[in-house]
Each structure stands twice: as structure tokens, then as C-alpha cells.
Design a protein around this motif. Structure first.
Motif, PDB file in Angstrom:
ATOM      1  N   ARG A  95     -15.211  -3.329   0.522  1.00 23.33           N
ATOM      2  CA  ARG A  95     -13.997  -3.450  -0.292  1.00 23.33           C
ATOM      3  C   ARG A  95     -12.862  -3.066   0.643  1.00 23.33           C
ATOM      4  NH1 ARG A  95     -12.969  -0.910  -6.304  1.00 23.33           N
ATOM      5  NH2 ARG A  95     -10.799  -0.282  -6.069  1.00 23.33           N
ATOM      6  N   LEU A  96     -11.798  -3.873   0.669  1.00 20.40           N
ATOM      7  CA  LEU A  96     -10.791  -3.718   1.713  1.00 20.40           C
ATOM      8  C   LEU A  96      -9.448  -3.202   1.225  1.00 20.40           C
ATOM      9  CD1 LEU A  96     -11.992  -6.992   3.226  1.00 20.40           C
ATOM     10  CD2 LEU A  96     -11.809  -4.928   4.596  1.00 20.40           C
ATOM     11  N   ALA A  97      -9.017  -3.668   0.071  1.00 22.20           N
ATOM     12  CA  ALA A  97      -7.700  -3.283  -0.437  1.00 22.20           C
ATOM     13  C   ALA A  97      -7.703  -3.483  -1.942  1.00 22.20           C
ATOM     14  CB  ALA A  97      -6.601  -4.120   0.210  1.00 22.20           C
ATOM     15  N   SER A  98      -6.696  -2.973  -2.594  1.00 22.98           N
ATOM     16  CA  SER A  98      -6.554  -3.189  -4.027  1.00 22.98           C
ATOM     17  C   SER A  98      -5.083  -3.098  -4.389  1.00 22.98           C
ATOM     18  CB  SER A  98      -7.361  -2.158  -4.822  1.00 22.98           C
ATOM     19  OG  SER A  98      -6.865  -0.856  -4.596  1.00 22.98           O
ATOM     20  N   THR A  99      -4.775  -3.592  -5.562  1.00 27.02           N
ATOM     21  CA  THR A  99      -3.407  -3.459  -6.048  1.00 27.02           C
ATOM     22  C   THR A  99      -3.431  -3.080  -7.515  1.00 27.02           C
ATOM     23  OG1 THR A  99      -1.271  -4.574  -6.367  1.00 27.02           O
ATOM     24  CG2 THR A  99      -3.234  -5.935  -6.564  1.00 27.02           C
ATOM     25  N   ALA A 100      -2.674  -2.052  -7.837  1.00 28.53           N
ATOM     26  CA  ALA A 100      -2.478  -1.717  -9.244  1.00 28.53           C
ATOM     27  C   ALA A 100      -1.490  -2.714  -9.827  1.00 28.53           C
ATOM     28  CB  ALA A 100      -1.928  -0.298  -9.369  1.00 28.53           C
ATOM     29  N   LEU A 101      -1.660  -3.046 -11.086  1.00 29.90           N
ATOM     30  CA  LEU A 101      -0.669  -3.852 -11.766  1.00 29.90           C
ATOM     31  C   LEU A 101       0.402  -2.922 -12.327  1.00 29.90           C
ATOM     32  CD1 LEU A 101      -3.417  -5.569 -11.785  1.00 29.90           C
ATOM     33  CD2 LEU A 101      -2.304  -6.890 -13.576  1.00 29.90           C
ATOM     34  N   VAL A 102       1.514  -3.500 -12.733  1.00 27.93           N
ATOM     35  CA  VAL A 102       2.585  -2.705 -13.331  1.00 27.93           C
ATOM     36  C   VAL A 102       2.909  -3.242 -14.716  1.00 27.93           C
ATOM     37  CG1 VAL A 102       3.690  -1.895 -11.217  1.00 27.93           C
ATOM     38  CG2 VAL A 102       4.302  -4.143 -12.114  1.00 27.93           C
ATOM     39  N   MET A 103       3.266  -2.343 -15.589  1.00 26.79           N
ATOM     40  CA  MET A 103       3.773  -2.717 -16.909  1.00 26.79           C
ATOM     41  C   MET A 103       5.287  -2.723 -16.806  1.00 26.79           C
ATOM     42  SD  MET A 103       3.170  -0.724 -20.515  1.00 26.79           S
ATOM     43  CE  MET A 103       3.671  -1.423 -22.096  1.00 26.79           C
ATOM     44  N   VAL A 104       5.900  -3.869 -17.073  1.00 33.08           N
ATOM     45  CA  VAL A 104       7.345  -4.009 -16.885  1.00 33.08           C
ATOM     46  C   VAL A 104       8.012  -4.550 -18.145  1.00 33.08           C
ATOM     47  CG1 VAL A 104       7.211  -4.344 -14.387  1.00 33.08           C
ATOM     48  CG2 VAL A 104       7.065  -6.329 -15.900  1.00 33.08           C
ATOM     49  N   THR A 105       9.309  -4.320 -18.218  1.00 33.33           N
ATOM     50  CA  THR A 105      10.145  -4.877 -19.274  1.00 33.33           C
ATOM     51  C   THR A 105      11.489  -5.231 -18.653  1.00 33.33           C
ATOM     52  OG1 THR A 105      10.954  -4.481 -21.536  1.00 33.33           O
ATOM     53  CG2 THR A 105      11.117  -2.638 -19.982  1.00 33.33           C
ATOM     54  N   ALA A 106      12.303  -5.986 -19.364  1.00 37.69           N
ATOM     55  CA  ALA A 106      13.615  -6.354 -18.837  1.00 37.69           C
ATOM     56  C   ALA A 106      14.465  -5.110 -18.605  1.00 37.69           C
ATOM     57  CB  ALA A 106      14.324  -7.295 -19.803  1.00 37.69           C
ATOM     58  N   ALA A 107      15.351  -5.184 -17.634  1.00 41.66           N
ATOM     59  CA  ALA A 107      16.186  -4.026 -17.278  1.00 41.66           C
ATOM     60  C   ALA A 107      17.036  -3.550 -18.454  1.00 41.66           C
ATOM     61  CB  ALA A 107      17.073  -4.384 -16.089  1.00 41.66           C
ATOM     62  N   ASP A 108      17.425  -4.471 -19.344  1.00 44.44           N
ATOM     63  CA  ASP A 108      18.252  -4.086 -20.495  1.00 44.44           C
ATOM     64  C   ASP A 108      17.432  -3.922 -21.777  1.00 44.44           C
ATOM     65  OD1 ASP A 108      17.572  -6.717 -20.894  1.00 44.44           O
ATOM     66  OD2 ASP A 108      19.620  -7.442 -21.196  1.00 44.44           O
ATOM     67  N   GLU A 119      -2.174  -1.134  11.911  1.00 38.26           N
ATOM     68  CA  GLU A 119      -1.757  -2.516  11.644  1.00 38.26           C
ATOM     69  C   GLU A 119      -2.141  -2.940  10.227  1.00 38.26           C
ATOM     70  OE1 GLU A 119      -2.072  -1.828  15.938  1.00 38.26           O
ATOM     71  OE2 GLU A 119      -3.506  -1.552  14.288  1.00 38.26           O
ATOM     72  N   PHE A 120      -3.355  -2.583   9.814  1.00 39.99           N
ATOM     73  CA  PHE A 120      -3.791  -2.974   8.472  1.00 39.99           C
ATOM     74  C   PHE A 120      -3.007  -2.212   7.407  1.00 39.99           C
ATOM     75  CE2 PHE A 120      -6.595  -2.967   4.743  1.00 39.99           C
ATOM     76  CZ  PHE A 120      -6.882  -4.316   4.641  1.00 39.99           C
ATOM     77  N   LYS A 121      -2.740  -0.953   7.648  1.00 37.34           N
ATOM     78  CA  LYS A 121      -1.969  -0.164   6.685  1.00 37.34           C
ATOM     79  C   LYS A 121      -0.544  -0.695   6.555  1.00 37.34           C
ATOM     80  CE  LYS A 121      -4.736   4.008   7.357  1.00 37.34           C
ATOM     81  NZ  LYS A 121      -4.795   5.383   7.872  1.00 37.34           N
ATOM     82  N   ALA A 122       0.044  -1.099   7.689  1.00 33.10           N
ATOM     83  CA  ALA A 122       1.390  -1.683   7.649  1.00 33.10           C
ATOM     84  C   ALA A 122       1.376  -3.010   6.911  1.00 33.10           C
ATOM     85  CB  ALA A 122       1.916  -1.867   9.075  1.00 33.10           C
ATOM     86  N   PHE A 123       0.327  -3.800   7.135  1.00 28.20           N
ATOM     87  CA  PHE A 123       0.178  -5.072   6.428  1.00 28.20           C
ATOM     88  C   PHE A 123       0.106  -4.841   4.925  1.00 28.20           C
ATOM     89  CE2 PHE A 123      -3.252  -7.347   4.227  1.00 28.20           C
ATOM     90  CZ  PHE A 123      -2.677  -8.604   4.101  1.00 28.20           C
ATOM     91  N   CYS A 124      -0.712  -3.878   4.499  1.00 31.36           N
ATOM     92  CA  CYS A 124      -0.846  -3.584   3.073  1.00 31.36           C
ATOM     93  C   CYS A 124       0.488  -3.164   2.467  1.00 31.36           C
ATOM     94  CB  CYS A 124      -1.904  -2.503   2.851  1.00 31.36           C
ATOM     95  SG  CYS A 124      -3.611  -3.069   3.058  1.00 31.36           S
ATOM     96  N   ALA A 125       1.220  -2.333   3.168  1.00 33.31           N
ATOM     97  CA  ALA A 125       2.523  -1.886   2.675  1.00 33.31           C
ATOM     98  C   ALA A 125       3.470  -3.065   2.497  1.00 33.31           C
ATOM     99  CB  ALA A 125       3.114  -0.856   3.624  1.00 33.31           C
ATOM    100  N   ALA A 126       3.456  -3.981   3.453  1.00 30.38           N
ATOM    101  CA  ALA A 126       4.342  -5.151   3.391  1.00 30.38           C
ATOM    102  C   ALA A 126       3.962  -6.089   2.254  1.00 30.38           C
ATOM    103  CB  ALA A 126       4.298  -5.902   4.717  1.00 30.38           C
ATOM    104  N   GLN A 127       2.673  -6.119   1.886  1.00 27.09           N
ATOM    105  CA  GLN A 127       2.199  -7.027   0.838  1.00 27.09           C
ATOM    106  C   GLN A 127       2.012  -6.328  -0.512  1.00 27.09           C
ATOM    107  OE1 GLN A 127       2.097 -10.201   1.365  1.00 27.09           O
ATOM    108  NE2 GLN A 127       2.539  -9.975   3.556  1.00 27.09           N
TER     109      GLN A 127
END
Length: 319
Positions: free
Chosen positions: A119-132, A279-287
Motif C-alpha cells: 500500500r503506497l498512499a491514501s487520501t482522506a475525503l473532505v466534507m465541504v459546503t459552499a463558502a456562504d 521525492e515521494f513525500k514531496a510528490f504526495c504533498a503536491a498531489q
């Protein structure tokens, strides 16, 4: 001490073991195919390309990426399942590896037909709403949904996707009923949420441009712990006291079942070196990904639980 008879019986096994070790030491003798079951540009594809580039440096030109999209990942996954188990074809995949078989019948078994490599990387999802939006917190959302069940809408990237599952899990955990609005893709769902066409959304990296532009407000992340990408965003437990809420979308590497353990181990070790690199950590941060390496042995130990987790989430979307 071995008797002459015991030694004679042991010789074939010793010979086979020596042959496997010799094969592993010589491996790879030709380029390894990294099959990605989605189109170029997706997070899974980007991870595969980053690992491929790093492995080419580590092993002197050892890997190529091949995109095999179709049927939500089924086409490319099936191609790997039916490939020779010689270590020269790997699958780079995501949560659909475990969810597709529960959405509809697939020509492969996600557990029985594959060997985990890492397992190489993961991303949490976010719960979002409109700014207003009037929703400032997750508790605001839950209160509104309890007051008028079904009145609060949330967008996803489509039926059965992790973003759909996030809303379904919140419904089950908080005892509410959010109204699901599926879109063709995550980007369109984010635009409609920012415009107020739907009140909420769950998303991965597709939300980031509008978050950075101040068009979307983040209410929480869907992981059990805070994300390195958005360290200021609370978890669901921190935001609303919802214990056990945890959905992240990982990227895994699998080999066909029967791939020699020595080959799997060699790949897993190399991937671990790559994942630990700056390099991989920088890549993950950028993505907007979290580095999340697990070895072949660790993935294998948790494989049944991982599959069961996604099965339960699929069931929640059908409740």
C-alpha cells in the motif's frame, strides 16, 4: 542429522528453493508492467507513474505504466488477474478493487486472485459546503437533517463511489437521512456544491482548487486521524463526536496470485525504499495525498478486514 533417505527426499525441494532464489536475484530481467485500470491523470495513475520513475532509477529502467481503463476498473484488473504470475505484471489500484465485486459480478476475486505487494498512499475525503452556506460545522448539518429528514442534499462523484459511501456512513452513524445527489464526476459535483445547487459534498482532491479559491468551506475530513494535507480540518469524531468514522481512499499494488514470494518481497522492499524517499513525500504533498506505506506482509494480514470494510460501505449505500 539427515539420513541418506531423508536427504534424497529433500533434494528436489532444496533444488526448487535454490531455483526460486536464483530467479529472484536475477529479477527483473525485462521491464515490469504497472497496469492502471483507470485513465491517465487519476491519483492511482499518478502514483503508479511516480513509483515507476523511481523504480527505473533504483533498478535501472525496470518499469512501464500501461493504462487499461474500462468498466470502472474491471477491465484492467481482470487483465492482471489473468497474467502470468512471474512478477512482470502488477496492478496499481484503488478502492474499486474491493467495491466492484459487490456492485456487480466481476470475472475475478479481489482476494483469491491477487498477491498484495504494497500500500503506497491514501487520501482522506473532505466534507465541504459552499463558502456562504449556513452550515458552519458538521453538528449544524446533523441538526438540520434531524429537524427535516431528507431535506439536506449532498453531492458525490457517482453511485457506489467513496464519496457516496461517506454520506451513507454519516447517515448510519448519526441516525439521519441526507439526500444523495450523484454526479458524473467529482469536479462537476464540486462546482455544483460551490454554486449552492446542493448543500454538501464529499470529495477527494477534486475539491482542493475550490477550497483554495475560497469557494468551498471544509467541515471535516473522513479519516480517523487528521490529514497531513489539511491539518486544520477536524475528523468526524472531533467535529461531531462520531466515533469509528473512517473512510480513506488508498492506492495499492497487487501481483497475480501465485507470484513467487521472493519476487513479491523484493518488490515490496523496493517500494518501501521509494515511499520513504523525500521525492515521494514531496510528490504526495503536491498531489494532496498522504504517504501511507504498508509492506506486502502488512497488507496481506489486513486484507480480509479491508474487503469486509468496503463490503459494509457498499451495503450502506443501498440501505
Amino acid at each position: 542429522m539427515l539420513s541418506r533417505r531423508s536427504l534424497l527426499f529433500a533434494l528436489p525441494a532444496i533444488g526448487s528453493l535454490c531455483a526460486i532464489r536464483a530467479f529472484a536475484q536475477a529479477y527483473p530481467a525485462r521491464p515490469i508492467r504497472f497496469v492502471v485500470p483507470v485513465a491517465p491523470g487519476a491519483a492511482t495513475d499518478l502514483v503508479a507513474r511516480q513509483v515507476s520513475a523511481s523504480l527505473n532509477k533504483l533498478w535501472n529502467g525496470a518499469a512501464v505504466v500501461e493504462n487499461r481503463p474500462g468498466a470502472g476498473g474491471v477491465v484492467g484488473t481482470d487483465a492482471v488477474a489473468k497474467s502470468p504470475p512471474d512478477g512482470y505484471t502488477l496492478l496499481f489500484t484503488f478502492s474499486s478493487h474491493f467495491t466492484n465485486p459487490w456492485m456487480e459480478k466481476t470475472p475475478y476475486d479481489p482476494l483469491a486472485d491477487f498477491e498484495p505487494v504494497a500500500r503506497l498512499a491514501s487520501t482522506a475525503l473532505v466534507m465541504v459546503t459552499a463558502a456562504d452556506s449556513p452550515f458552519k460545522t458538521v453538528r449544524d448539518v446533523i441538526a438540520a437533517a434531524k429537524k427535516q429528514p431528507g431535506s439536506v442534499t449532498y453531492a458525490s462523484a457517482g453511485d457506489g463511489t467513496p464519496s457516496h459511501m461517506c454520506g451513507a456512513l454519516l447517515n448510519a452513524a448519526a441516525g439521519i437521512r441526507l439526500n444523495h445527489v450523484p454526479y458524473k464526476n467529482g469536479s462537476l459535483a464540486m462546482i455544483e456544491t460551490a454554486n449552492g445547487q446542493v448543500q454538501l459534498a464529499f470529495s477527494g482532491p477534486a475539491a482542493l482548487p475550490l477550497i483554495k479559491a475560497g469557494k468551498l468551506r471544509v467541515l471535516a475530513v473522513t479519516s480517523a486521524k487528521r490529514s497531513a494535507v489539511m491539518p486544520d480540518a477536524p475528523t468526524m469524531n472531533q467535529a461531531a463526536g462520531i466515533d469509528g468514522y473512517d473512510i480513506v481512499s488508498p492506492v495499492w499494488a497487487f501481483a497475480p496470485k501465485g507470484t513467487p514470494a521472493a519476487i513479491v518481497g523484493k518488490l515490496s522492499e523496493a517500494f518501501g525504499v521509494i515511499a520513504a524517499s523525500p521525492e515521494f513525500k514531496a510528490f504526495c504533498a503536491a498531489q494532496s495525498l498522504d504517504p501511507d506505506f504498508q509492506s506486502a506482509a502488512t497488507v496481506h494480514a489486513g486484507l480480509s478486514a479491508e474487503a469486509e470494510k468496503w463490503r459494509r460501505l457498499v451495503q450502506l449505500t443501498r440501505a
